[in-house]
Design an enzyme around this catalytic site. Structure first.
Site, short mmCIF file in Angstrom:
data_model
loop_
_atom_site.label_atom_id
_atom_site.label_comp_id
_atom_site.label_asym_id
_atom_site.label_seq_id
_atom_site.Cartn_x
_atom_site.Cartn_y
_atom_site.Cartn_z
CG ASN A 9 33.01 14.18 -44.33
OD1 ASN A 9 31.97 13.79 -44.87
ND2 ASN A 9 33.82 13.36 -43.68
CD1 TRP A 10 28.30 18.91 -45.39
CD2 TRP A 10 26.19 18.52 -46.05
NE1 TRP A 10 27.83 20.05 -45.99
CE2 TRP A 10 26.54 19.85 -46.41
CE3 TRP A 10 24.92 18.06 -46.37
CZ2 TRP A 10 25.65 20.70 -47.04
CZ3 TRP A 10 24.03 18.91 -47.02
CH2 TRP A 10 24.39 20.21 -47.34
CE LYS A 11 32.76 13.11 -40.15
NZ LYS A 11 33.51 12.67 -38.99
CB SER A 212 38.33 18.26 -33.23
OG SER A 212 37.73 17.02 -32.87
N GLY A 233 34.25 18.19 -40.19
CA GLY A 233 33.06 17.38 -39.98
C GLY A 233 32.00 18.19 -39.24
P1 PGA Z 1 35.28 16.40 -37.20
O1 PGA Z 1 35.36 15.39 -38.46
O2 PGA Z 1 35.59 17.77 -37.72
O3 PGA Z 1 33.87 16.27 -36.69
O4 PGA Z 1 36.30 15.93 -36.23
C1 PGA Z 1 36.38 15.51 -39.41
C2 PGA Z 1 36.27 14.43 -40.44
O5 PGA Z 1 35.85 13.32 -40.10
O6 PGA Z 1 36.62 14.63 -41.61
#
Ligand code: PGA
Length: 253
Positions: A9-11, A212, A233
């Site tokens: 998920n690149w956001k 994470s 993420g």
């Molecule tokens: P993160 O994000 O791996 O940076 O904690 C996960 C997500 O929001 O899907």
């Protein structure tokens, strides 16, 4: 047993040219595996670039959000048919950032899930509790409500096309992942809730963990039979760590 799913998920990261570089690097590093599916979820404006590059690979494409309407006067929105024609196979729905920063509710999430399924897009439906809810011993009741409302008016067979992503809000972007025991316990509870509700085989439901996940903690997480993959993420923005997590997943598949 469903295939393992690893989703990046690149956001809101990467311009079109940066996306092109990252996708090319992922393709160059990735060794496909028959029971592991690798998927990227870039921002809307980079989906076309990603789709063109991924067309001849086994790596699949997801959007990070979708509108529940097919078309019309909905400024700034993107519909399921638009994503489908672009080459998306899947869409993330109900991510905690959408819930908490953009006011999405379990009801609006349900509309999006039903619209996505109607147009042949496979939802990755995110659920998870906040820290204060966990501390108040409300994890199961919060998730049960998210599942009941988010999956309302669906049938058991729809679960074949839905992936549940358990993402404890306190673990997202904090560097503090759930322990294998914590994640396994909630995954098992989700599996039991859904299997009982629809009288279906609990083993057929795909539940992935997010929050994470890194190349360092992935191996322990994937050893749990209840964890069928990861929604990643931060660690997916680097081609090496993203592909490494996918390779770790092949060890337990
Ligand atoms: P993160 O994000 O791996 O940076 O904690 C996960 C997500 O929001 O899907």
């Amino acid at each position: 047993m469903p295939n393992t799913l690893i989703v990046g998920n690149w956001k809101m990261h990467n311009t079109i040219s940066q996306a092109e570089t990252l996708i090319r690097d992922i393709i160059a590093l990735y060794q496909p595996h028959p029971t592991v599916e690798l998927m990227v979820a870039p921002p809307y404006i980079t989906l076309q670039t990603a789709a063109n590059l991924l067309k001849t690979t086994s790596i699949t494409l997801a959007a990070q959000n979708v509108c529940a309407k097919d078309e019309g006067a909905f400024t700034g929105e993107v519909s399921p048919p638009m994503l489908k024609e672009l080459g998306c196979q899947s869409v993330i729905i109900g991510h905690s950032e959408r819930r908490h920063l953009f006011g999405e509710t379990d009801e609006s999430i349900n509309e999006k899930i039903r619209a996505a399924l109607h147009h042949g897009l496979q939802p990755i439906f995110c659920v998870g509790e906040r820290l204060e809810e966990r501390e108040a011993d409300q994890t199961h009741s919060v998730i049960q409500h998210q599942l009941q409302t988010g999956l309302a008016r669906l049938e058991g067979k729809d679960l074949d096309n839905i992936t549940i992503a358990y993402e404890p809000v306190w673990a997202i972007g904090t560097g503090k992942a759930a322990t294998v025991e914590q994640a396994t316990e909630v995954h098992a509870a989700i599996r039991a809730m859904l299997a009982t509700h629809w009288d279906i085989d609990p083993g057929q439901i795909r539940i992935i963990y997010g929050g994470s996940v890194t190349a360092d903690n992935a191996q322990a997480l994937f050893q749990s039979p209840h964890i069928n993959g990861a929604l990643i993420g931060k660690a997916c923005l680097n081609s090496e760590s993203f592909v490494k997590i996918a390779q770790i997943a092949t060890l337990d598949s």
